[in-house]
Design a protein around this motif. Structure first.
Motif, PDB file in Angstrom:
ATOM      1  N   LEU A 239       0.535  -1.232   0.001  1.00 45.46           N
ATOM      2  CA  LEU A 239       0.046  -0.144   0.058  1.00 45.46           C
ATOM      3  C   LEU A 239       0.759   1.352   0.080  1.00 45.46           C
ATOM      4  O   LEU A 239       0.546   2.175  -0.838  1.00 45.46           O
ATOM      5  CB  LEU A 239      -0.945  -0.077   1.226  1.00 45.46           C
ATOM      6  N   LEU A 240       1.933   1.243   0.775  1.00 44.93           N
ATOM      7  CA  LEU A 240       2.824   2.541   0.742  1.00 44.93           C
ATOM      8  C   LEU A 240       3.643   2.203  -0.604  1.00 44.93           C
ATOM      9  O   LEU A 240       3.497   3.577  -1.064  1.00 44.93           O
ATOM     10  CB  LEU A 240       3.986   2.226   1.782  1.00 44.93           C
ATOM     11  N   LEU A 241       4.155   1.419  -0.983  1.00 42.69           N
ATOM     12  CA  LEU A 241       4.973   1.238  -2.137  1.00 42.69           C
ATOM     13  C   LEU A 241       4.225   1.707  -3.736  1.00 42.69           C
ATOM     14  O   LEU A 241       4.758   2.074  -4.504  1.00 42.69           O
ATOM     15  CB  LEU A 241       5.766   0.085  -2.523  1.00 42.69           C
ATOM     16  N   THR A 242       2.994   1.384  -3.521  1.00 43.14           N
ATOM     17  CA  THR A 242       2.332   1.520  -4.769  1.00 43.14           C
ATOM     18  C   THR A 242       1.100   2.682  -4.613  1.00 43.14           C
ATOM     19  O   THR A 242       0.613   3.084  -5.794  1.00 43.14           O
ATOM     20  CB  THR A 242       1.476   0.155  -5.064  1.00 43.14           C
ATOM     21  N   PRO A 280       2.907   1.340 -11.897  1.00 42.15           N
ATOM     22  CA  PRO A 280       4.207   0.693 -12.335  1.00 42.15           C
ATOM     23  C   PRO A 280       4.945   0.069 -10.890  1.00 42.15           C
ATOM     24  O   PRO A 280       4.656   0.563 -10.000  1.00 42.15           O
ATOM     25  CB  PRO A 280       5.233   1.913 -12.518  1.00 42.15           C
ATOM     26  N   LEU A 281       5.423  -1.134 -11.112  1.00 44.33           N
ATOM     27  CA  LEU A 281       5.848  -1.857  -9.640  1.00 44.33           C
ATOM     28  C   LEU A 281       7.338  -1.578  -9.717  1.00 44.33           C
ATOM     29  O   LEU A 281       7.984  -1.984 -10.668  1.00 44.33           O
ATOM     30  CB  LEU A 281       5.565  -3.357  -9.749  1.00 44.33           C
ATOM     31  N   VAL A 282       7.869  -0.931  -8.598  1.00 42.25           N
ATOM     32  CA  VAL A 282       9.385  -0.706  -8.494  1.00 42.25           C
ATOM     33  C   VAL A 282       9.957  -2.070  -7.954  1.00 42.25           C
ATOM     34  O   VAL A 282       9.106  -3.047  -7.573  1.00 42.25           O
ATOM     35  CB  VAL A 282       9.601   0.576  -7.658  1.00 42.25           C
ATOM     36  N   PRO A 283      11.227  -2.314  -7.819  1.00 43.81           N
ATOM     37  CA  PRO A 283      11.613  -3.861  -7.493  1.00 43.81           C
ATOM     38  C   PRO A 283      11.147  -4.090  -5.972  1.00 43.81           C
ATOM     39  O   PRO A 283      11.032  -5.252  -5.883  1.00 43.81           O
ATOM     40  CB  PRO A 283      13.178  -3.429  -7.515  1.00 43.81           C
ATOM     41  N   ALA A 284      11.080  -3.170  -5.023  1.00 45.23           N
ATOM     42  CA  ALA A 284      10.631  -3.291  -3.880  1.00 45.23           C
ATOM     43  C   ALA A 284       9.085  -3.914  -3.673  1.00 45.23           C
ATOM     44  O   ALA A 284       8.724  -4.738  -3.080  1.00 45.23           O
ATOM     45  CB  ALA A 284      10.776  -2.214  -2.983  1.00 45.23           C
ATOM     46  N   ALA A 285       8.207  -3.402  -4.498  1.00 44.86           N
ATOM     47  CA  ALA A 285       6.837  -3.775  -4.906  1.00 44.86           C
ATOM     48  C   ALA A 285       6.919  -5.124  -5.314  1.00 44.86           C
ATOM     49  O   ALA A 285       6.164  -5.985  -4.908  1.00 44.86           O
ATOM     50  CB  ALA A 285       6.250  -2.891  -5.417  1.00 44.86           C
ATOM     51  N   LEU A 286       7.787  -5.364  -6.406  1.00 37.43           N
ATOM     52  CA  LEU A 286       7.779  -6.594  -7.073  1.00 37.43           C
ATOM     53  C   LEU A 286       8.033  -7.792  -6.211  1.00 37.43           C
ATOM     54  O   LEU A 286       7.337  -8.994  -5.807  1.00 37.43           O
ATOM     55  CB  LEU A 286       8.705  -6.492  -8.304  1.00 37.43           C
ATOM     56  N   ARG A 392       7.141   6.034 -12.459  1.00 40.45           N
ATOM     57  CA  ARG A 392       8.017   4.916 -11.899  1.00 40.45           C
ATOM     58  C   ARG A 392       9.125   5.350 -11.229  1.00 40.45           C
ATOM     59  O   ARG A 392       9.554   5.000 -10.199  1.00 40.45           O
ATOM     60  CB  ARG A 392       8.362   3.932 -13.248  1.00 40.45           C
ATOM     61  N   ALA A 393       9.750   6.584 -11.742  1.00 44.16           N
ATOM     62  CA  ALA A 393      10.830   7.120 -11.390  1.00 44.16           C
ATOM     63  C   ALA A 393      10.335   7.843  -9.864  1.00 44.16           C
ATOM     64  O   ALA A 393      11.344   7.817  -9.029  1.00 44.16           O
ATOM     65  CB  ALA A 393      11.409   8.665 -11.999  1.00 44.16           C
ATOM     66  N   ALA A 394       9.371   8.427  -9.858  1.00 47.50           N
ATOM     67  CA  ALA A 394       8.845   8.948  -8.449  1.00 47.50           C
ATOM     68  C   ALA A 394       8.649   7.838  -7.482  1.00 47.50           C
ATOM     69  O   ALA A 394       9.098   8.017  -6.123  1.00 47.50           O
ATOM     70  CB  ALA A 394       7.520   9.581  -8.623  1.00 47.50           C
ATOM     71  N   LEU A 395       8.145   6.673  -7.676  1.00 45.91           N
ATOM     72  CA  LEU A 395       7.927   5.430  -6.899  1.00 45.91           C
ATOM     73  C   LEU A 395       9.043   4.925  -6.408  1.00 45.91           C
ATOM     74  O   LEU A 395       9.487   4.538  -5.263  1.00 45.91           O
ATOM     75  CB  LEU A 395       7.024   4.346  -7.418  1.00 45.91           C
ATOM     76  N   GLU A 396      10.265   5.067  -7.461  1.00 44.68           N
ATOM     77  CA  GLU A 396      11.658   4.364  -7.020  1.00 44.68           C
ATOM     78  C   GLU A 396      12.140   5.271  -5.912  1.00 44.68           C
ATOM     79  O   GLU A 396      12.594   4.524  -4.854  1.00 44.68           O
ATOM     80  CB  GLU A 396      12.354   4.360  -8.188  1.00 44.68           C
ATOM     81  N   THR A 397      12.053   6.782  -6.196  1.00 39.29           N
ATOM     82  CA  THR A 397      12.525   7.395  -5.087  1.00 39.29           C
ATOM     83  C   THR A 397      11.881   7.239  -3.847  1.00 39.29           C
ATOM     84  O   THR A 397      12.587   7.080  -2.703  1.00 39.29           O
ATOM     85  CB  THR A 397      12.446   9.020  -5.465  1.00 39.29           C
ATOM     86  N   TRP A 398      10.416   7.309  -3.872  1.00 39.49           N
ATOM     87  CA  TRP A 398       9.769   7.081  -2.533  1.00 39.49           C
ATOM     88  C   TRP A 398      10.111   5.520  -1.925  1.00 39.49           C
ATOM     89  O   TRP A 398      10.267   5.318  -0.611  1.00 39.49           O
ATOM     90  CB  TRP A 398       8.378   7.037  -2.975  1.00 39.49           C
ATOM     91  N   ALA A 399      10.274   4.525  -2.906  1.00 41.18           N
ATOM     92  CA  ALA A 399      10.633   3.260  -2.284  1.00 41.18           C
ATOM     93  C   ALA A 399      11.765   3.044  -1.525  1.00 41.18           C
ATOM     94  O   ALA A 399      12.216   2.446  -0.282  1.00 41.18           O
ATOM     95  CB  ALA A 399      10.726   2.289  -3.417  1.00 41.18           C
TER      96      ALA A 399
END
Length: 423
Positions: A239-242, A280-286, A392-399
């Motif tokens: 929920l946080l990462l997506t 978009p799923l960043v590596p941490a979400a995957l 995707r770039a924003a979520l990678e920074t957030w992750a």
């Protein structure tokens, strides 16, 4: 010279219908055959009453034959000569028939006529209120018998089991049904008019503001997540990462998750807005999805129900995880952490993510699209870009920020490169 009557014949009428051209042909003594542009053939009696022209529809052809139409026209003329305004009487009969409808019939008519014009989420919620709350209490009453006093008693009864927010929604649905009834002449007035829920049950408490968990709170919560169970912990992280809603995650199916493309599709039926979207799923979400795969034990749902009672209540069918379960587990976690964190809900994770995205320098449009918020106004009309790369770039920074909080590692804000919308 005597007026001509019985001018028409069945062969003529059939030729006009075959030709399909709109016509209005008089048979005599006010009886007229009409054919509309839509192809509807009908009989109309034209007469004068009180010096004013009037019309009475006698029926459609061929259901009402030429012979039957002449018979009905003769009977209606006799009533007019006796002082009756037959068209007005017919309208009064229709009104009385509509007035005899039960409230349930009126609500069914409202749903059939109005629901196609409403958003899917509104339809779903309003149907639940009408069929599950209003219908059992008022459904058997005649629509016109429902009074303002009945509405007040209904609201008072709801106050014993429902929250003020739900009561307001139920009351809105009830009022809309009666507005529809007034327009359809099923009721003469809306008994909800002039009624205020607040005046009956008191003013509702201010709606709880959404929380933004601070960095310190995230550093306390994230390492403690395993205490609420592996699947619950992974759900919170997702929920946080997506930045998605709890309802969208609990309804997710493995068929919607594309590990190769690193994307998760939320279909129309699962989206609050009624419009599907891709996350978009960043590596941490995957990694979270991958960890949940064996825990699903072959279920089509990413987060299947764990309790046999839930599946038994659905005839043994597969059902998703119950949202309230996660809410309860988060309350348990907050109680254990004490003053380290304020009590929060799954939806607060969205406001947390949105607030931190802004703090991380993410462009407002990109941040809003990360949460699948409508951009609104002219931007929403003209900007059809999906911002997939930027999201995707924003979520990678957030992750990376979330993972640093989880690991207890330092996070340097000055190392963050602001993520802006594409020109």
């Amino acid at each position: 010279m005597a007026k001509q009557i019985d001018k028409l014949s069945d062969p003529q009428i059939r030729r006009w219908i075959k030709a399909g051209t709109p016509v209005a042909k008089a048979d005599g003594n006010g009886l007229t055959f009409t054919l509309s542009a839509a192809g509807t053939a009908a009989w109309v009696l034209r007469y004068r009453f009180g010096g004013k022209p009037r019309e009475l529809t006698l029926g459609q052809y061929p259901d009402v034959s030429l012979k039957e139409a002449r018979k009905r026209a003769g009977e209606a003329r006799a009533q007019v000569q006796a002082g009756a305004d037959v068209a007005r009487e017919r309208q009064r009969e229709k009104t009385e028939l509509a007035a005899a409808k039960s409230f349930r019939q009126l609500s069914d008519d409202y749903m059939a006529k109005v629901f196609p014009t409403l958003a899917a989420s509104t339809v779903k919620q309003r149907r639940q209120h009408i069929e599950g709350v209003i219908g059992p209490r008022l459904g058997s009453m005649t629509a016109r018998e429902v009074t303002t006093a009945d509405v007040v008693r209904f609201i008072e009864a709801l106050h014993r089991t429902k929250t003020p927010a739900v009561i307001e929604l139920v009351f809105t649905a009830l009022s809309e049904i009666f507005k529809h009834g007034v327009a359809r002449h099923a009721v003469t007035a809306n008994p909800c008019a002039g009624v205020s829920v607040a005046a009956i049950i008191g003013k509702a408490e201010p709606r709880r503001q959404r929380l933004k968990l601070t960095e310190a709170e995230l550093r306390a919560v994230l390492p403690a997540l395993p205490t609420i169970g592996t699947d619950n912990a992974l759900a919170v992280k997702l929920l946080l990462l997506t930045c998605t809603r709890i309802g969208e995650l609990t309804k997710a199916e493995w068929a919607h998750v594309d590990f190769g493309r690193a994307e998760w599709f939320v279909p129309d039926a699962n989206s609050k807005t009624g419009r599907g979207f891709t996350v978009p799923l960043v590596p941490a979400a995957l990694a979270c999805f991958a960890a949940l795969k064996p825990l699903a034990c072959g279920s089509r749902f990413v987060l299947p129900a764990r309790q046999t009672r839930r599946t038994r209540n659905h005839g043994g069918a597969e059902v998703p995880f119950e949202q309230r379960t996660l809410n309860a587990m988060l309350h348990k976690l907050c109680d254990a952490l004490g003053e380290k964190v304020r009590r929060f809900t799954p939806h607060d994770l969205r406001s947390t993510a949105r607030s931190h995205l802004a703090a991380l320098g993410v462009n407002v449009i990109v941040a809003e699209r990360c949460l699948n918020h409508s951009l609104g106004g002219l931007v929403g009309v003209y900007d059809q870009h999906d911002y997939m790369t930027e999201r995707r770039a924003a979520l990678e920074t957030w992750a990376s920020f979330v993972l640093a909080c989880e690991a207890g590692e330092p996070w340097r804000q000055d190392n963050v490169i602001p993520i802006r919308a594409a020109a």
